[in-house]
Design a protein around this motif. Structure first.
Motif, mmCIF file in Angstrom:
data_model
loop_
_atom_site.group_PDB
_atom_site.id
_atom_site.type_symbol
_atom_site.label_atom_id
_atom_site.label_comp_id
_atom_site.label_asym_id
_atom_site.label_seq_id
_atom_site.Cartn_x
_atom_site.Cartn_y
_atom_site.Cartn_z
ATOM 1 N N TYR A 435 -6.003 5.315 -14.207
ATOM 2 C CA TYR A 435 -7.221 6.099 -14.370
ATOM 3 C C TYR A 435 -8.439 5.183 -14.223
ATOM 4 O O TYR A 435 -8.465 4.083 -14.791
ATOM 5 N N LYS A 436 -9.428 5.638 -13.482
ATOM 6 C CA LYS A 436 -10.735 4.986 -13.487
ATOM 7 C C LYS A 436 -11.609 5.719 -14.503
ATOM 8 O O LYS A 436 -11.707 6.954 -14.459
ATOM 9 N N ILE A 437 -12.222 4.980 -15.402
ATOM 10 C CA ILE A 437 -13.064 5.601 -16.418
ATOM 11 C C ILE A 437 -14.324 6.151 -15.749
ATOM 12 O O ILE A 437 -15.048 5.435 -15.055
ATOM 13 N N ALA A 566 -2.545 -2.044 -16.916
ATOM 14 C CA ALA A 566 -3.988 -1.830 -16.937
ATOM 15 C C ALA A 566 -4.731 -3.058 -16.411
ATOM 16 O O ALA A 566 -5.684 -2.937 -15.630
ATOM 17 N N VAL A 567 -4.308 -4.241 -16.822
ATOM 18 C CA VAL A 567 -4.982 -5.468 -16.386
ATOM 19 C C VAL A 567 -4.837 -5.664 -14.879
ATOM 20 O O VAL A 567 -5.791 -6.046 -14.192
ATOM 21 N N SER A 568 -3.653 -5.403 -14.339
ATOM 22 C CA SER A 568 -3.456 -5.568 -12.894
ATOM 23 C C SER A 568 -4.330 -4.595 -12.105
ATOM 24 O O SER A 568 -4.905 -4.957 -11.073
ATOM 25 N N PHE A 569 -4.468 -3.358 -12.601
ATOM 26 C CA PHE A 569 -5.328 -2.393 -11.916
ATOM 27 C C PHE A 569 -6.798 -2.795 -12.032
ATOM 28 O O PHE A 569 -7.575 -2.666 -11.079
ATOM 29 N N HIS A 570 -7.200 -3.318 -13.207
ATOM 30 C CA HIS A 570 -8.571 -3.782 -13.380
ATOM 31 C C HIS A 570 -8.885 -4.935 -12.427
ATOM 32 O O HIS A 570 -9.951 -4.961 -11.792
ATOM 33 N N GLN A 573 -9.397 -3.550 -8.940
ATOM 34 C CA GLN A 573 -10.696 -2.897 -8.779
ATOM 35 C C GLN A 573 -11.827 -3.925 -8.745
ATOM 36 O O GLN A 573 -12.745 -3.820 -7.930
ATOM 37 N N ARG A 574 -11.748 -4.912 -9.609
ATOM 38 C CA ARG A 574 -12.793 -5.931 -9.646
ATOM 39 C C ARG A 574 -12.817 -6.737 -8.348
ATOM 40 O O ARG A 574 -13.887 -7.030 -7.797
ATOM 41 N N GLY A 575 -11.626 -7.093 -7.828
ATOM 42 C CA GLY A 575 -11.566 -7.845 -6.578
ATOM 43 C C GLY A 575 -12.135 -7.083 -5.416
ATOM 44 O O GLY A 575 -12.879 -7.628 -4.586
ATOM 45 N N GLU A 576 -11.810 -5.777 -5.333
ATOM 46 C CA GLU A 576 -12.345 -4.963 -4.239
ATOM 47 C C GLU A 576 -13.857 -4.837 -4.347
ATOM 48 O O GLU A 576 -14.573 -4.887 -3.341
ATOM 49 N N ARG A 577 -14.361 -4.691 -5.578
ATOM 50 C CA ARG A 577 -15.812 -4.592 -5.742
ATOM 51 C C ARG A 577 -16.501 -5.885 -5.343
ATOM 52 O O ARG A 577 -17.539 -5.872 -4.676
ATOM 53 N N MET A 578 -15.913 -7.016 -5.726
ATOM 54 C CA MET A 578 -16.528 -8.291 -5.384
ATOM 55 C C MET A 578 -16.515 -8.529 -3.880
ATOM 56 O O MET A 578 -17.471 -9.049 -3.305
ATOM 57 N N LYS A 579 -15.435 -8.111 -3.228
ATOM 58 C CA LYS A 579 -15.392 -8.239 -1.768
ATOM 59 C C LYS A 579 -16.467 -7.385 -1.117
ATOM 60 O O LYS A 579 -17.215 -7.829 -0.251
#
Length: 650
Positions: A435-437, A566-570, A573-579
């Motif tokens: 889930y994305k909050i 949850a940590v792996s999904f976070h 998401q963080r890596g894709e945003r940073m890219k």
């Protein structure tokens, strides 16, 4: 809604008349159009009629199935052997409930070679997912340690790609310098030559090491005759490596001229452990393991299902001329014919009763009994854990489906949640959810775990809230293991919901469930991290538990798995945003160009290290845009270039 055919004799009789007396496959469907059973026959009409004419001769399992059949489909084939191959594919794709199914419990690993790629990868995996029909899985292997040692030695004997992605963008790494990699990242070897090398490697895992050694010896002699001593020495080293690979082979038989596979099983009322020994030229070259649902089925039927599943996935050269089985197969002649068509040579199946072959069967059966004992011990431990949890939470019976939830973020940024599911004490990853909050109040610099957890619970159970509002009785679900309400996709009711956190997270979740009017229907608890304390709704103090007791250990495993997921999904998401954010700062790069660049170079680091000419190789990137990208990552070089242009102009 359709009704069972047994309740409509006229419709049943008409449907049976429509089925041709031809070879093929038949599919039984229920009222929800789900496939209950897939079968094959050389005469479809006679076979399907037998389910409804002589029901007293059927097993209880099949009688239960026929009461649910609402529709019958059929597929005509040219021969019964073709029907067998089609049946195997249909069972694999649809996993019908009443067929004999091999369990994919991730216990035994496979070796995968991705033949669909220009430069195939070779790796060990426990997930058998076919991304392409060309990809090949070898196994499942029982001895994981031996498989890892074999792959390690293979990568030392043959020059293979050592990394899934290049280490450098414009040059090879140390593996190429020492001869362990042919330089795949810089395409220093053609795709055809690399496939040729990997086909030799595949022979090791096909049980054809002797054949490979003969082939390499002939090549070495040819190189020596041409005075190409460097190539001859390289093949000599490969032959020495293969000798080391087979040095651990201790089991052999007097009859070294025959290659055969030997199958035997051991089973209880629930599960069957099947072992397949691969004997080649009198030596044991492989030991594969399978687990199947027993369901009081005939052992011969289980062995036949294993044979159909295994040999439908292998190359023709891997099928031996002889297969020994512990019990006769129900359709032994048909299976022999099918295997013969696959191999293009005769294949014989025997169920030996005495002498040397019977001793082989006994050996394989003993190994199957050890595997079954190990599986039973694991099941017993899981059953004790669920029983202990039932006592801890005062449940009427051990919980079957348990769900765990966790939140992951960094100070509110990229906030996500996980839902993991354990069934009968084991992870059921096909039911995991991410889930994305969505809450606008959870953002970078501002986090709210209570609100995030409540949001996830609302989204998870809102379908059930609507069903209850429409008059569905959910109260019985706590006593029926989530088996009720199979319509509208509502078949995932949990026996226990576990929240990662303390009383605060638990209170937020219960408030959300009260809004949904489900607070009285669900059993909810929370597990605090510091002291491993278990809290129940409305209770001020935690339960009196021992951290080492089985029920708490089960909750802890569930909590840890929810946290990991949850940590792996976070991180994803963080890596894709940073890219996206880093490349989006470059003028002229839109979302599509960013995707194309990442697809071509695989990482921002590779883009940053690439020169202008290499950047121009990416789709849609011309010289002007390539210079702009290069200048963004190398501002000093861009400044020097501008200074030189100014001096030239001046």
């Amino acid at each position: 809604m359709r009704t069972p055919l047994l309740t409509q004799p006229d419709r049943l009789e008409q449907r049976l008349k429509d089925i041709p007396a031809e070879p093929g496959c038949y599919l039984m469907r229920d009222q929800d159009d789900r496939i209950l059973y897939v079968g094959k026959s050389k005469s479809l009409r006679s076979r399907v009629r037998s389910y409804f004419r002589s029901r007293h001769d059927l097993s209880p399992r099949i009688r239960l199935m026929t009461r649910q059949v609402c529709e019958i489909e059929f597929i005509v084939t040219d021969s019964e052997a073709e029907a067998l191959a089609l049946e195997s594919n249909l069972i694999k794709n649809h996993q019908p409930h009443f067929n004999v199914l091999l369990k994919d419990d991730k216990k035994y690993p496979y070796l995968c070679i991705t033949w669909s790629e220009d430069y195939p990868r070779i790796f060990i995996t426990r997930r058998r997912r076919f991304r392409s029909p060309l990809d090949r899985f070898y196994g499942p292997y029982v001895d994981v340690g031996l498989l890892r040692r074999t792959l390690f030695l293979v990568k030392r004997v043959f020059p293979l790609r050592q990394r899934p992605r290049p280490l450098y963008a414009d040059r090879t790494c140390l593996n190429h310098a020492i001869g362990r990699c042919p330089g795949v990242c810089q395409e220093k070897i053609s795709s055809e030559d690399y496939h040729r090398t990997l086909r030799k490697v595949a022979m090791v895992f096909q049980g054809r090491s002797d054949e490979l050694q003969t082939l390499l010896s002939e090549q070495m002699e040819k190189y020596a005759e041409r005075l190409d001593f460097e190539s001859a020495a390289r093949i000599r080293d490969q032959l020495q490596g293969l000798d080391q690979l087979t040095a651990d082979q201790k089991m052999s038989l007097p009859d070294s001229s025959v290659s055969r596979d030997v199958l035997a099983l051991a089973c209880d009322q629930r599960v069957a452990a099947v072992q397949l020994f691969q004997m080649r030229a009198g030596k044991l070259v492989g030991r594969l393991g399978f687990t199947a649902d027993a369901q009081a089925l005939e052992p011969g039927l289980i062995l036949q299902r294993v044979i159909e599943e295994h040999y439908s996935q292998v190359d023709a050269v891997e099928i031996p001329p002889e297969v020994l089985v512990q019990h006769p197969l129900p359709q032994q002649t048909l299976v022999e014919e099918w295997l013969g068509e696959q191999r293009e040579r005769k294949v014989q199946i025997h169920a030996p009763q005495r002498r040397q072959k019977a001793d082989l069967i006994e050996l394989v059966q003993r190994n199957a009994e050890f595997e079954l004992l190990r599986a039973q011990q694991g099941q017993e431990q899981q059953a004790l854990a669920t029983e202990d949890l039932a006592q801890l939470l005062e449940l009427p019976r051990p919980p079957r489906r348990i769900e765990g939830y966790d939140i992951s973020h960094i100070q509110g940024s990229d906030a996500v949640a996980s839902q993991v599911v354990f069934i009968d004490g084991l992870p059921a990853k096909q039911h995991y959810r991410k889930y994305k909050i969505r809450s606008s109040s959870v953002r970078a610099g501002h986090s709210d775990d209570f609100m995030s957890m409540a949001e996830v619970i609302r989204r998870r159970f809102r379908r059930w809230a609507r069903a209850k509002a429409e008059g569905a009785d959910l109260g019985a679900l706590r006593h029926r293991g989530g088996s009720a309400l199979q319509t509208d996709g509502l078949n995932d009711w949990p026996d226990v919901v576990m929240i990662d956190g303390g009383k605060g997270q638990l209170s937020a979740v219960m408030e959300a469930l009260r809004e949904l009017n489900l607070d009285e229907d669900l059993t909810v608890c929370s597990l605090a991290k510091q002291r491993e304390e278990v809290f129940l709704p409305g209770e001020r103090d935690p339960l009196d538990t021992d951290p080492d007791q089985l029920g708490v250990a089960l909750l802890r495993r569930l909590r840890d798995e929810a946290h990991r997921f949850a940590v792996s999904f976070h991180r994803q998401q963080r890596g894709e945003r940073m890219k996206r954010s880093r490349l989006s700062d470059i003028p002229g790069l839109g979302p599509r160009r960013v995707r194309d660049l990442l697809s071509h170079f695989h990482s921002i680091d590779a883009i940053q290290l690439a020169p202008v000419e290499r950047l121009m190789e990416a789709p849609g990137v011309g010289r002007s845009l390539a210079e702009q990208i290069y200048g963004f990552f190398h501002p000093e070089a861009s400044a020097e270039q501008s200074e030189r242009e100014d001096n030239t102009t001046g």
